[in-house]
Design a protein around this motif. Structure first.
Motif, mmCIF file in Angstrom:
data_model
loop_
_atom_site.group_PDB
_atom_site.id
_atom_site.type_symbol
_atom_site.label_atom_id
_atom_site.label_comp_id
_atom_site.label_asym_id
_atom_site.label_seq_id
_atom_site.Cartn_x
_atom_site.Cartn_y
_atom_site.Cartn_z
ATOM 1 N N TRP A 281 -2.588 -4.941 8.100
ATOM 2 C CA TRP A 281 -2.102 -5.767 7.012
ATOM 3 C C TRP A 281 -1.579 -4.859 5.911
ATOM 4 O O TRP A 281 -2.250 -3.897 5.507
ATOM 5 C CB TRP A 281 -3.205 -6.666 6.457
ATOM 6 C CG TRP A 281 -3.532 -7.813 7.360
ATOM 7 C CD1 TRP A 281 -4.526 -7.866 8.294
ATOM 8 C CD2 TRP A 281 -2.854 -9.068 7.427
ATOM 9 N NE1 TRP A 281 -4.505 -9.079 8.944
ATOM 10 C CE2 TRP A 281 -3.485 -9.835 8.413
ATOM 11 C CE3 TRP A 281 -1.766 -9.620 6.733
ATOM 12 C CZ2 TRP A 281 -3.079 -11.134 8.749
ATOM 13 C CZ3 TRP A 281 -1.369 -10.907 7.054
ATOM 14 C CH2 TRP A 281 -2.014 -11.652 8.053
ATOM 15 N N TYR A 282 -0.395 -5.185 5.432
ATOM 16 C CA TYR A 282 0.223 -4.468 4.322
ATOM 17 C C TYR A 282 0.420 -5.428 3.160
ATOM 18 O O TYR A 282 0.674 -6.621 3.358
ATOM 19 C CB TYR A 282 1.597 -3.908 4.728
ATOM 20 C CG TYR A 282 1.539 -2.706 5.648
ATOM 21 C CD1 TYR A 282 1.430 -2.862 7.017
ATOM 22 C CD2 TYR A 282 1.618 -1.411 5.137
ATOM 23 C CE1 TYR A 282 1.386 -1.753 7.861
ATOM 24 C CE2 TYR A 282 1.577 -0.300 5.976
ATOM 25 C CZ TYR A 282 1.462 -0.490 7.329
ATOM 26 O OH TYR A 282 1.426 0.606 8.164
ATOM 27 N N ARG A 283 0.332 -4.890 1.962
ATOM 28 C CA ARG A 283 0.634 -5.644 0.750
ATOM 29 C C ARG A 283 1.881 -5.017 0.137
ATOM 30 O O ARG A 283 1.990 -3.798 0.011
ATOM 31 C CB ARG A 283 -0.537 -5.553 -0.229
ATOM 32 C CG ARG A 283 -0.319 -6.238 -1.570
ATOM 33 C CD ARG A 283 -1.591 -6.184 -2.397
ATOM 34 N NE ARG A 283 -1.974 -4.821 -2.719
ATOM 35 C CZ ARG A 283 -3.185 -4.465 -3.161
ATOM 36 N NH1 ARG A 283 -4.116 -5.366 -3.322
ATOM 37 N NH2 ARG A 283 -3.437 -3.194 -3.436
ATOM 38 N N ASP B 279 -3.489 -9.860 -7.091
ATOM 39 C CA ASP B 279 -3.285 -9.991 -5.643
ATOM 40 C C ASP B 279 -1.947 -10.661 -5.320
ATOM 41 O O ASP B 279 -1.565 -10.753 -4.148
ATOM 42 C CB ASP B 279 -4.411 -10.810 -5.005
ATOM 43 C CG ASP B 279 -5.764 -10.128 -5.100
ATOM 44 O OD1 ASP B 279 -6.770 -10.854 -5.246
ATOM 45 O OD2 ASP B 279 -5.820 -8.880 -5.045
ATOM 46 N N TYR C 297 2.342 -10.392 1.707
ATOM 47 C CA TYR C 297 1.436 -9.762 2.673
ATOM 48 C C TYR C 297 2.100 -9.762 4.044
ATOM 49 O O TYR C 297 2.524 -10.812 4.547
ATOM 50 C CB TYR C 297 0.099 -10.505 2.698
ATOM 51 C CG TYR C 297 -0.670 -10.260 1.420
ATOM 52 C CD1 TYR C 297 -0.373 -10.974 0.266
ATOM 53 C CD2 TYR C 297 -1.671 -9.286 1.354
ATOM 54 C CE1 TYR C 297 -1.046 -10.733 -0.920
ATOM 55 C CE2 TYR C 297 -2.353 -9.040 0.173
ATOM 56 C CZ TYR C 297 -2.028 -9.760 -0.961
ATOM 57 O OH TYR C 297 -2.690 -9.506 -2.139
ATOM 58 N N CYS D 184 1.826 -8.774 8.084
ATOM 59 C CA CYS D 184 1.015 -8.341 9.212
ATOM 60 C C CYS D 184 1.879 -7.453 10.100
ATOM 61 O O CYS D 184 3.111 -7.582 10.121
ATOM 62 C CB CYS D 184 0.460 -9.524 10.000
ATOM 63 S SG CYS D 184 1.699 -10.563 10.798
#
Lengths: 111, 114
Positions: free
Chosen positions: A35-37, A83, A87, A89
């Motif tokens: 997972w990347y933000r 947050d 996001y 994947c």
């Protein structure tokens, strides 16, 4: 059928909520799941990395991989306005660490 | 910022120009990647270099020409681009070894072709 499917959102939640982000995939050979933000105008930042099935927890973030269902999830507890991001994947198998990405889910956490 | 840097951060070029994007990784990795990111689309892998050798070219038009002079540096040379090439170009690096698959990204170059 796309190799990786991810709902683009946007997903809007109040501060403090539990957020669930998901991806499905079709290639049963995938072994590595990430997972990347990505904040606006920035590059993707690696958040969570899982090899094969199972759960992994890091602070407020939990990643789950269910290979039997070809389904991965990212949970964010006590979500914060910081947050708010997209996001992504990503998953892979085989050589050269090549990754296949989902299109990304945009998340907005409002105070 | 991560251990991967990219310059320039923004680039506007005409369709007849020639320009180059630069990427440098400070992580000691042995593989580097170029991606294209367009709005609402997944990252598209363009090129993969392992130990300075190109190992993948995903049907990228010849107007994009990569160069990897050493394991820390990666370039993307651009010429006679089209407006649809406007996008965020991301560089990433990775260490290819058993059970390690993570890629680390730079901040990207926002390219606008006029």
């Amino acid at each position: 059928q796309k190799e990786v499917e991810q709902d683009p959102g946007p997903l809007s939640v109040p501060e403090g909520a539990i957020v669930s982000l998901n991806c499905t995939y079709s290639n049963s050979a995938f072994q590595y799941f990430m997972w990347y933000r990505q904040y606006s105008r920035k590059g993707p930042e690696l958040l969570m990395y899982t090899y094969s099935s199972g759960n992994k927890e890091d602070g407020r973030f939990t990643a789950q991989v269910d290979k039997s269902s070809k389904y991965i999830s990212l949970f964010i507890r006590d979500s914060q306005p910081s947050d708010s991001a997209t996001y992504l994947c990503a998953m892979g198998s085989g050589g050269y660490n090549k990754l296949i990405f989902g299109a990304g889910t945009r998340l907005a956490v409002h105070p | 910022e991560t251990g991967v840097t990219q310059t320039p951060r923004h680039l506007v070029m005409g369709m007849t120009n020639k320009k180059s994007l630069k990427c440098e990784q400070h992580l000691g990795h042995n593989a580097m990647y170029w991606y294209k990111q367009s709005a609402k689309k997944p990252l598209e892998l363009m090129f993969v270099y392992s130990l300075e050798e190109r190992v993948e070219n995903n049907s990228v038009p010849s107007r994009f020409s990569p160069e990897c002079p050493n394991s820390s540096h990666l370039f993307l040379h651009l010429h006679t681009l089209q407006p649809e090439d406007s996008a965020l170009y991301l560089c990433a690096s990775s260490q290819i070894r058993d059970y390690s698959y993570e890629q680390y990204f730079g901040p990207g170059t926002r390219l606008t072709v006029t």
